[in-house]
Design a protein around this motif. Structure first.
Motif, PDB file in Angstrom:
ATOM      1  N   SER A  21       0.845  -1.195   0.000  1.00 45.70           N
ATOM      2  CA  SER A  21       0.000   0.000   0.000  1.00 45.70           C
ATOM      3  C   SER A  21       0.880   1.245   0.000  1.00 45.70           C
ATOM      4  O   SER A  21       1.819   1.349   0.790  1.00 45.70           O
ATOM      5  N   ARG A  22       0.566   2.141  -0.898  1.00 50.37           N
ATOM      6  CA  ARG A  22       1.315   3.388  -0.994  1.00 50.37           C
ATOM      7  C   ARG A  22       0.336   4.549  -1.007  1.00 50.37           C
ATOM      8  O   ARG A  22      -0.813   4.413  -1.437  1.00 50.37           O
ATOM      9  N   SER A  23       0.803   5.706  -0.571  1.00 47.42           N
ATOM     10  CA  SER A  23       0.009   6.926  -0.699  1.00 47.42           C
ATOM     11  C   SER A  23       0.913   8.060  -1.148  1.00 47.42           C
ATOM     12  O   SER A  23       2.119   8.066  -0.881  1.00 47.42           O
ATOM     13  N   ARG A  24       0.306   8.989  -1.842  1.00 52.50           N
ATOM     14  CA  ARG A  24       1.015  10.176  -2.327  1.00 52.50           C
ATOM     15  C   ARG A  24       0.097  11.368  -2.108  1.00 52.50           C
ATOM     16  O   ARG A  24      -1.035  11.380  -2.602  1.00 52.50           O
ATOM     17  N   ARG A  25       0.573  12.327  -1.340  1.00 55.63           N
ATOM     18  CA  ARG A  25      -0.256  13.494  -1.029  1.00 55.63           C
ATOM     19  C   ARG A  25       0.468  14.780  -1.419  1.00 55.63           C
ATOM     20  O   ARG A  25       1.673  14.908  -1.221  1.00 55.63           O
ATOM     21  N   TRP A  26      -0.305  15.700  -1.954  1.00 61.46           N
ATOM     22  CA  TRP A  26       0.207  17.028  -2.257  1.00 61.46           C
ATOM     23  C   TRP A  26      -0.397  17.972  -1.222  1.00 61.46           C
ATOM     24  O   TRP A  26      -1.623  18.150  -1.169  1.00 61.46           O
ATOM     25  N   VAL A  27       0.438  18.535  -0.396  1.00 60.78           N
ATOM     26  CA  VAL A  27      -0.010  19.338   0.738  1.00 60.78           C
ATOM     27  C   VAL A  27       0.462  20.784   0.534  1.00 60.78           C
ATOM     28  O   VAL A  27       1.668  21.045   0.446  1.00 60.78           O
ATOM     29  N   LYS A  28      -0.486  21.708   0.480  1.00 60.44           N
ATOM     30  CA  LYS A  28      -0.157  23.118   0.322  1.00 60.44           C
ATOM     31  C   LYS A  28      -0.127  23.787   1.693  1.00 60.44           C
ATOM     32  O   LYS A  28      -1.138  23.826   2.397  1.00 60.44           O
ATOM     33  N   VAL A  29       1.059  24.266   2.071  1.00 59.55           N
ATOM     34  CA  VAL A  29       1.201  24.912   3.372  1.00 59.55           C
ATOM     35  C   VAL A  29       1.860  26.272   3.188  1.00 59.55           C
ATOM     36  O   VAL A  29       2.600  26.500   2.218  1.00 59.55           O
ATOM     37  N   SER A  30       1.608  27.160   4.126  1.00 63.85           N
ATOM     38  CA  SER A  30       2.280  28.454   4.079  1.00 63.85           C
ATOM     39  C   SER A  30       3.740  28.265   4.452  1.00 63.85           C
ATOM     40  O   SER A  30       4.095  27.359   5.215  1.00 63.85           O
ATOM     41  N   VAL A  31       4.588  29.096   3.898  1.00 58.73           N
ATOM     42  CA  VAL A  31       6.013  29.016   4.188  1.00 58.73           C
ATOM     43  C   VAL A  31       6.266  29.169   5.690  1.00 58.73           C
ATOM     44  O   VAL A  31       7.090  28.457   6.278  1.00 58.73           O
ATOM     45  N   GLU A  32       5.532  30.067   6.327  1.00 56.25           N
ATOM     46  CA  GLU A  32       5.712  30.281   7.760  1.00 56.25           C
ATOM     47  C   GLU A  32       5.377  29.030   8.566  1.00 56.25           C
ATOM     48  O   GLU A  32       5.960  28.784   9.624  1.00 56.25           O
ATOM     49  N   GLU A  33       4.439  28.226   8.076  1.00 57.90           N
ATOM     50  CA  GLU A  33       4.056  27.001   8.782  1.00 57.90           C
ATOM     51  C   GLU A  33       5.234  26.034   8.892  1.00 57.90           C
ATOM     52  O   GLU A  33       5.311  25.222   9.818  1.00 57.90           O
ATOM     53  N   LEU A  34       6.161  26.139   7.953  1.00 55.76           N
ATOM     54  CA  LEU A  34       7.311  25.236   7.960  1.00 55.76           C
ATOM     55  C   LEU A  34       8.245  25.487   9.134  1.00 55.76           C
ATOM     56  O   LEU A  34       9.124  24.663   9.415  1.00 55.76           O
ATOM     57  N   GLU A  35       8.080  26.597   9.811  1.00 60.04           N
ATOM     58  CA  GLU A  35       8.903  26.834  10.996  1.00 60.04           C
ATOM     59  C   GLU A  35       8.682  25.757  12.051  1.00 60.04           C
ATOM     60  O   GLU A  35       9.531  25.524  12.914  1.00 60.04           O
ATOM     61  N   LYS A  36       7.539  25.076  11.971  1.00 58.79           N
ATOM     62  CA  LYS A  36       7.273  23.963  12.892  1.00 58.79           C
ATOM     63  C   LYS A  36       8.092  22.728  12.522  1.00 58.79           C
ATOM     64  O   LYS A  36       8.149  21.768  13.291  1.00 58.79           O
TER      65      LYS A  36
END
Length: 415
Positions: A25-40
């Motif tokens: 089983s495989r999954s592939r997701r495209w997740v759109k996040v704000s650049v600032e959210e990546l600080e987490k």
């Protein structure tokens, strides 16, 4: 490294799931996040072991990324950038109002982390640290689960641009000239692609990968990288070339191997031709059956060409590098330095393989079943590279003892 868990709030998520014919089983997701959210997710910077490329932020693409972040108020960064691709152990998505909560778990640094987009995340973190992001910007995270067995195929497919560039430059600089000279009479010579966009089914990267398994100067731990790291092998080749410019390559291990090239590539096709029948004959403990039905093995009747064999001979199985590269590497003890400084065979690797192929194949298949058919795990198992080497080493010692006994018998007979 400890397990890494991250929870991000995403603007949107698109998901594709599948279970293949082997039950994976495989999954592939495209997740759109704000650049600032990546600080987490700053810790992701440490999870780049699965990315075969080093990141150079002085290159033009990285500089252009910075401009899009800091010099353009439009929210178009995620359209102009390929984003960041990750392999993770687990990915869960939960709806929260008009957003999505995305939970990520990474548990093995050799299988999880960023395998493409290393430049992107470094530029993003650098811009965030310096407060250079102008207005709101977004980035696309491409998140995979269940791809551990094909991770290095993914990484190679995504990380071609730098490798191609290095290959093309090295070719123009003449660093492949002694390879060309040594291989010019081989049946597969015209099928080698030496540079970017050149015709040929055999990449020079693959040629160098194979030759690197015969580099007896490398320790077993480094050998593990040969089955997957076309880029790292190419870098090793170029570094070895550069170290030996002043001595005209006379101490370059790849150059000294040139008298052995023809046999090395014939030997590779010999392994691929015989591996399935050896397994089908001997099996492994209680495991028996059709080699083509095993997880990670692709079967198509007479479909896969033997790249280094004349007359377009084909075989019916596609065998992962991780299962036959340890056998290739085990034979790096079968040559010695000749009086002229080049290398020469002590014994023919094909003959040696035929003598002990049951032991070598059984050893590989033992690890294969121990890892429950996870072929990538087979190649990463250090003990396999050591054990296959020891099998060949023991055979060499047996031959030496036999030869000494013969000499002793001759001496005794002449007394």
């Amino acid at each position: 490294m400890d397990i890494l868990e991250i929870t991000l709030i995403a603007d949107d998520v698109a998901t594709m799931k599948e279970t293949n014919s082997e039950g994976i089983s495989r999954s592939r997701r495209w997740v759109k996040v704000s650049v600032e959210e990546l600080e987490k997710a700053l810790t992701l910077r440490e999870w780049t072991e699965v990315n075969p490329r080093e990141q150079n932020l002085n290159l033009k693409p990285a500089k252009e990324m910075r401009k899009t972040l800091s010099g353009d108020s439009r929210d178009i960064f995620h359209y102009l950038n390929r984003g960041i691709s990750l392999s993770v152990a687990e990915c869960r998505v939960k709806n929260i109002k008009d957003k999505k909560e995305v939970y990520l778990k990474l548990s093995d640094i050799d299988e999880h982390g960023i395998f493409d987009g290393g430049h992107t995340i470094k530029v993003l973190f650098d811009a965030l640290n310096k407060a250079e992001v102008l207005d709101e910007k977004h980035v696309i995270l491409e998140i995979f689960t269940g791809v551990e067995d094909i991770l290095f195929d993914l990484a190679r497919a995504r990380n071609t641009s730098t490798q191609v560039k290095e290959k093309s430059i090295a070719n123009l600089e003449g660093k492949f000239d002694f390879l060309k000279e040594a291989l010019k009479n081989e049946c597969f010579y015209d099928n080698i692609s030496w540079s970017e966009n050149e015709d040929g089914d055999i990449s020079i990267n693959f040629i160098i990968q194979i030759l690197t398994t015969f580099n007896h100067l490398l320790p077993d731990k480094s050998m593990r990288k040969t089955y997957s790291g076309a880029g790292s092998c190419e870098t090793a080749f170029i570094n070895e070339y550069n170290r030996n410019v002043e001595n005209n390559q006379l101490n370059n291990v790849y150059y000294k191997l040139t008298p052995l090239y023809s046999k090395i590539f014939k030997f590779l096709d010999h392994i691929l031709s015989n591996f399935p029948s050896i397994y089908n004959k001997h099996g492994y403990e209680s495991e028996r059956g059709n080699f083509g039905k095993l997880k990670g093995i692709t079967y198509k009747q007479d479909f896969f060409p033997l790249l280094f064999t004349e007359n377009n001979k084909r075989i019916s199985y596609k065998i992962p590098n991780s299962m036959f590269f340890p056998i290739l590497a085990s034979m790096r003890q079968l040559y010695k330095e000749a009086p002229n400084g080049m290398y020469e065979w002590i014994l023919d690797p094909i003959d040696v393989f035929d003598e002990i192929s049951d032991k070598l194949v059984t050893k590989v298949m033992g690890v294969y079943f121990e890892k429950q058919g996870a072929v990538n795990e087979v190649g990463k198992t250090l003990s396999l590279w050591i054990d296959t080497y020891e099998i060949v080493s023991s055979y060499l010692k047996e031959q030496e003892i036999k030869e000494l006994k013969k000499q002793l018998e001759l001496i005794q007979a002449n007394q």
